[in-house]
Design a protein around this motif. Structure first.
Motif, PDB file in Angstrom:
ATOM      1  N   ARG A   1       0.480  -1.010   0.060  1.00  0.00           N
ATOM      2  CA  ARG A   1      -0.332   0.074   0.004  1.00  0.00           C
ATOM      3  C   ARG A   1       0.971   1.001   0.224  1.00  0.00           C
ATOM      4  O   ARG A   1       0.030   2.715   0.844  1.00  0.00           O
ATOM      5  N   GLY A   2       2.297   1.216  -0.253  1.00  0.00           N
ATOM      6  CA  GLY A   2       3.289   2.219  -0.345  1.00  0.00           C
ATOM      7  C   GLY A   2       4.030   2.037   0.933  1.00  0.00           C
ATOM      8  O   GLY A   2       3.924   1.523   1.819  1.00  0.00           O
ATOM      9  N   VAL A   3       5.109   3.051   0.750  1.00  0.00           N
ATOM     10  CA  VAL A   3       6.615   2.982   1.529  1.00  0.00           C
ATOM     11  C   VAL A   3       6.079   3.317   3.396  1.00  0.00           C
ATOM     12  O   VAL A   3       6.027   3.089   4.773  1.00  0.00           O
ATOM     13  N   VAL A   4       4.617   4.888   3.277  1.00  0.00           N
ATOM     14  CA  VAL A   4       4.482   5.695   4.150  1.00  0.00           C
ATOM     15  C   VAL A   4       3.084   4.052   4.818  1.00  0.00           C
ATOM     16  O   VAL A   4       3.631   4.336   6.009  1.00  0.00           O
ATOM     17  N   GLU A   5       2.016   3.889   4.675  1.00  0.00           N
ATOM     18  CA  GLU A   5       1.775   2.560   5.143  1.00  0.00           C
ATOM     19  C   GLU A   5       2.020   1.544   5.545  1.00  0.00           C
ATOM     20  O   GLU A   5       1.923   1.371   6.853  1.00  0.00           O
ATOM     21  N   ASP A   6       3.305   1.069   4.379  1.00  0.00           N
ATOM     22  CA  ASP A   6       3.073  -0.388   4.910  1.00  0.00           C
ATOM     23  C   ASP A   6       4.916  -0.570   5.913  1.00  0.00           C
ATOM     24  O   ASP A   6       4.328  -1.456   6.425  1.00  0.00           O
ATOM     25  N   PHE A   7       5.991   0.082   6.280  1.00  0.00           N
ATOM     26  CA  PHE A   7       7.191   0.286   6.605  1.00  0.00           C
ATOM     27  C   PHE A   7       7.373   1.346   7.191  1.00  0.00           C
ATOM     28  O   PHE A   7       7.990   1.541   8.038  1.00  0.00           O
ATOM     29  N   GLY A   8       5.855   1.825   7.912  1.00  0.00           N
ATOM     30  CA  GLY A   8       6.003   3.118   8.440  1.00  0.00           C
ATOM     31  C   GLY A   8       6.965   4.217   8.556  1.00  0.00           C
ATOM     32  O   GLY A   8       7.362   4.690   9.276  1.00  0.00           O
ATOM     33  N   PHE A   9       7.159   4.960   7.285  1.00  0.00           N
ATOM     34  CA  PHE A   9       7.859   6.075   7.029  1.00  0.00           C
ATOM     35  C   PHE A   9       7.235   7.708   6.954  1.00  0.00           C
ATOM     36  O   PHE A   9       6.985   8.011   6.550  1.00  0.00           O
ATOM     37  N   ARG A  10       7.080   7.513   8.800  1.00  0.00           N
ATOM     38  CA  ARG A  10       6.327   8.942   9.244  1.00  0.00           C
ATOM     39  C   ARG A  10       7.424   9.008   9.833  1.00  0.00           C
ATOM     40  O   ARG A  10       8.076   8.256  11.031  1.00  0.00           O
ATOM     41  N   PHE A  11       7.242  10.500  10.240  1.00  0.00           N
ATOM     42  CA  PHE A  11       7.728  11.693  12.184  1.00  0.00           C
ATOM     43  C   PHE A  11       7.123  12.102  12.113  1.00  0.00           C
ATOM     44  O   PHE A  11       6.341  12.284  11.742  1.00  0.00           O
ATOM     45  N   ARG A  12       7.631  12.499  13.895  1.00  0.00           N
ATOM     46  CA  ARG A  12       6.285  13.919  14.385  1.00  0.00           C
ATOM     47  C   ARG A  12       7.636  14.011  15.247  1.00  0.00           C
ATOM     48  O   ARG A  12       9.211  13.950  15.434  1.00  0.00           O
ATOM     49  N   PRO A  13       7.193  15.097  15.585  1.00  0.00           N
ATOM     50  CA  PRO A  13       7.978  16.146  16.342  1.00  0.00           C
ATOM     51  C   PRO A  13       9.205  15.738  17.534  1.00  0.00           C
ATOM     52  O   PRO A  13       9.613  16.504  17.028  1.00  0.00           O
ATOM     53  N   LEU A  14       8.636  15.014  17.616  1.00  0.00           N
ATOM     54  CA  LEU A  14       8.784  13.835  18.596  1.00  0.00           C
ATOM     55  C   LEU A  14      10.328  13.339  19.024  1.00  0.00           C
ATOM     56  O   LEU A  14      10.675  12.745  19.422  1.00  0.00           O
ATOM     57  N   ASP A  15      10.104  12.728  17.521  1.00  0.00           N
ATOM     58  CA  ASP A  15      11.621  11.485  17.065  1.00  0.00           C
ATOM     59  C   ASP A  15      12.252  12.674  17.372  1.00  0.00           C
ATOM     60  O   ASP A  15      13.406  11.348  17.467  1.00  0.00           O
ATOM     61  N   ALA A  16      12.449  13.535  16.740  1.00  0.00           N
ATOM     62  CA  ALA A  16      14.229  14.164  16.352  1.00  0.00           C
ATOM     63  C   ALA A  16      13.975  14.304  18.261  1.00  0.00           C
ATOM     64  O   ALA A  16      15.540  13.887  17.985  1.00  0.00           O
ATOM     65  N   PRO A  17      14.116  14.900  18.840  1.00  0.00           N
ATOM     66  CA  PRO A  17      15.097  14.457  20.202  1.00  0.00           C
ATOM     67  C   PRO A  17      14.974  13.442  21.174  1.00  0.00           C
ATOM     68  O   PRO A  17      15.931  13.546  21.915  1.00  0.00           O
ATOM     69  N   LEU A  18      13.929  12.743  20.838  1.00  0.00           N
ATOM     70  CA  LEU A  18      13.948  10.653  20.931  1.00  0.00           C
ATOM     71  C   LEU A  18      15.444  10.209  20.616  1.00  0.00           C
ATOM     72  O   LEU A  18      16.086   9.842  21.055  1.00  0.00           O
TER      73      LEU A  18
END
Length: 244
Positions: free
Chosen positions: A82-99
């Motif tokens: 269903r696409g790279v984003v949906e299948d493999f979780g290629f997503r980012f959230r604001p807290l991802d960077a500091p974590l």
């Protein structure tokens, strides 16, 4: 208001058909393309050994390797999923960077040397042997331009490509085959460490791969693992730069 039936849900949200076969295809394609590109480049440029390949040459030769990995990911997602984003979780959230920055910085100074100490003792090797591959790479970085190229390879390119392939396609293929989250993370970390072909660093790379895998599983996306991978590599490069 009636909900969708099970049949309707399956028709709308089909189970992706990609799996470990696509992982194997990606590894074989990446290695094949890398070997062919290296042989051709060495023949054209007159480089007799890998040590003679300059940093810019090594950067260019990463492209075929990454093309194999990314090609497998994109092909699997587009033709079987269903696409790279949906299948493999290629997503980012604001807290991802500091974590990611906190975890990556915490691992970098001691993860590899401490975890690899038992293996170094067994093989009668020293910490200099452990850092030799990285030192060979940094020795080729001449001037500001050389270090910029090195950062682009190690801090930008590698985290994106490797996380999409290993924590995206490989990890989720293992889960799809019925492995528990724990064993999926362990196997993914082992493959990640082995594919680097650096036996002395296997335990350290395995530990790093395990942390990255756990982040991907617990958050359901690749943002945290990409940032952690980038921070880990960036800190390692900074340490090498400071000690040159």
């Amino acid at each position: 208001m009636t909900g969708r039936s099970t049949t309707d849900r399956l028709q709308v949200d089909p189970v992706p058909a990609w799996g470990l076969g696509d992982v194997v295809l990606g590894v074989l394609a990446a290695q094949f393309l890398a070997v062919v590109a290296t042989v051709v480049a060495m023949g054209i440029a007159g480089w007799r050994t890998s040590e003679e390949i300059p940093l810019w040459g090594g950067a260019i030769l990463q492209v075929p390797l990454w093309f194999g990995y990314l090609g497998a990911v994109v092909l699997a997602a587009r033709t079987k999923g269903r696409g790279v984003v949906e299948d493999f979780g290629f997503r980012f959230r604001p807290l991802d960077a500091p974590l990611g920055l906190v975890v990556g910085l915490a691992m970098a100074p001691g993860a590899l040397p401490i975890l690899c100490l038992p293996l170094l003792k067994v093989l009668d090797k020293t910490s200099d042997d452990l850092s030799a591959p990285a030192k060979q790479l940094t020795d080729k970085a001449q001037g500001a331009a050389g270090w910029v190229v090195l950062v682009l390879i190690v801090v930008v390119g590698a985290p994106l490509v490797e996380e999409l392939f290993f924590r995206g396609l490989l990890l989720r293929s293992l889960q799809k085959r019925g492995l528990s989250d724990l064993w999926s993370c362990v196997v993914c970390a082992a493959v990640f460490a082995a594919i680097h072909l650096q036996p002395l660093q296997f335990l350290g790379l395995f530990a790093v791969g395990l942390v990255l895998s756990v982040l991907a599983v617990r958050t359901g996306r690749l943002g945290p693992s990409i940032w952690t991978h980038a921070a880990f590599n960036a800190t390692s490069v900074a340490i090498l730069y400071a000690g040159r």
